[in-house]
Scaffold this active site. Structure first.
Site, mmCIF file in Angstrom:
data_model
loop_
_atom_site.group_PDB
_atom_site.id
_atom_site.type_symbol
_atom_site.label_atom_id
_atom_site.label_comp_id
_atom_site.label_asym_id
_atom_site.label_seq_id
_atom_site.Cartn_x
_atom_site.Cartn_y
_atom_site.Cartn_z
ATOM 1 N N ASN A 9 44.038 5.690 1.043
ATOM 2 C CA ASN A 9 44.223 4.816 2.202
ATOM 3 C C ASN A 9 42.961 4.940 3.062
ATOM 4 O OD1 ASN A 9 44.977 3.448 4.473
ATOM 5 N ND2 ASN A 9 46.631 4.847 5.073
ATOM 6 N N LYS A 11 42.176 3.280 5.622
ATOM 7 C CA LYS A 11 42.413 2.955 7.039
ATOM 8 C C LYS A 11 41.258 2.074 7.539
ATOM 9 C CE LYS A 11 45.157 7.075 7.368
ATOM 10 N NZ LYS A 11 45.737 8.131 8.146
ATOM 11 N N HIS A 94 53.508 2.062 7.182
ATOM 12 C CA HIS A 94 52.755 3.299 7.442
ATOM 13 C C HIS A 94 53.043 3.758 8.871
ATOM 14 C CE1 HIS A 94 49.457 6.046 8.203
ATOM 15 N NE2 HIS A 94 49.358 6.181 6.892
ATOM 16 N N GLU A 96 51.242 4.849 11.149
ATOM 17 C CA GLU A 96 50.307 4.325 12.166
ATOM 18 C C GLU A 96 50.690 2.902 12.549
ATOM 19 O OE1 GLU A 96 46.639 5.267 10.146
ATOM 20 O OE2 GLU A 96 47.060 7.387 10.462
ATOM 21 N N GLU A 166 55.761 10.494 3.931
ATOM 22 C CA GLU A 166 54.628 10.924 4.749
ATOM 23 C C GLU A 166 55.122 11.448 6.099
ATOM 24 O OE1 GLU A 166 50.663 9.078 3.605
ATOM 25 O OE2 GLU A 166 51.599 7.706 4.992
ATOM 26 N N GLY A 172 46.737 13.287 8.997
ATOM 27 C CA GLY A 172 45.486 13.440 9.735
ATOM 28 C C GLY A 172 45.423 14.704 10.584
ATOM 29 N N SER A 212 47.549 14.897 4.885
ATOM 30 C CA SER A 212 46.535 15.952 4.795
ATOM 31 C C SER A 212 46.335 16.522 3.393
ATOM 32 C CB SER A 212 46.837 17.070 5.799
ATOM 33 O OG SER A 212 46.737 16.558 7.119
#
Ligand code: PGA
Length: 259
Positions: A9, A11, A94, A96, A166, A172, A212
């Protein structure tokens, strides 16, 4: 039938030129892998990436799409536009997108339905927040996200859905869920799926982990039973790191085939 996936990903990282160089570096390294390697790219690079990876084993995905058909939605792209380019998959829900762009379970569900209709594989992201985990709400959150996200989706359509577990606290942050935590979440997800569909169907859905993952912890995560791959953010941006993660998951498949 479960497949194995290592999905990058990107991003909002890398220009088109940088992505083309990245693909040139990665392609020779993955020519003999036995799993699906997918790059989820910024929308503006999808077309050139698809052209560059034609007749190779590298697949291209979108990171998001709008849940509507064509219309007045300035700045958005839809499932049909992605599918028309030859895009293999799209990330949906996701954390985010959920946190920064207010994406609800209802919208996530609409997106999955549209992706299915256009023939795209949905990488359906679910996972609990740190608050949820600390308050023993992990399975309640997973239950809500999965039951709402997969509403009106038939069992035979699950072939085109990969569930990405996730945990938000691992994304992150440099903190990876332990093998035990991943295993526990996998069992919870399969239990939810078997209640929604049945046990046999639940076993066939591909479930991957994200949060991560890097070139150092990937071998431990690859040992988690019944885990079908990973979704990788930060560590996917450097081909030399990403290939180590791919190899960690590929080795296991080769061993299994030889049995
Ligand atoms: P990370 O991101 O690997 O950088 O934690 C994973 C993701 O957001 O999918």
């Amino acid at each position: 039938m479960r497949n194995r996936y290592v999905i990058a990903n990107f991003k909002m990282h890398k220009t088109n030129k940088e992505i083309m160089s990245y693909i040139s570096a990665l392609l020779p390294l993955i020519s003999d892998v036995n799993l699906k390697v997918v790059l989820a790219l910024p929308s503006v690079s999808i077309l050139s990436a698809i052209d560059k990876t034609r007749n190779t084993n590298l697949l291209i995905a979108g990171q998001n799409m709008n849940e509507n058909d064509f219309g007045s939605y300035t700045g958005e792209i839809n499932a049909e536009m992605l599918a028309d380019l030859g895009t293999y998959a799209v990330l949906i829900g996701h954390s985010e997108r959920r946190l920064l762009f207010g994406e609800t379970d209802k919208v996530v569900n609409k997106k999955i339905l549209k992706a299915l209709k256009s023939g795209l594989v949905s990488v359906f992201c679910v996972g609990e927040s740190l608050y949820d985990r600390k308050n023993n709400l992990t399975s309640i959150t997973l239950q809500r996200q999965i039951s709402k996200g997969l509403k009106s989706i038939y069992a035979n359509e699950l072939n085109n859905i990969i569930i990405a577990y996730e945990p938000v606290w691992a994304i992150g942050t440099g903190i990876t869920a332990t093998a035990g935590e991943i295993r526990e979440a996998l069992l919870t997800i399969r239990q939810i799926l078997s209640e929604m569909y049945d046990e046999k169907i639940a076993k066939e859905v591909s479930i991957i982990y994200g949060g991560s993952i890097d070139e150092n912890n990937c071998r431990d995560v690859a040992k988690v039973p019944q885990l079908n791959g990973v979704l990788v953010g930060g560590a996917s941006l450097v081909p030399e790191k990403f290939i180590k993660i791919i190899k960690a998951f590929d080795v296991k498949l080769k061993k299994k085939v030889k049995k």
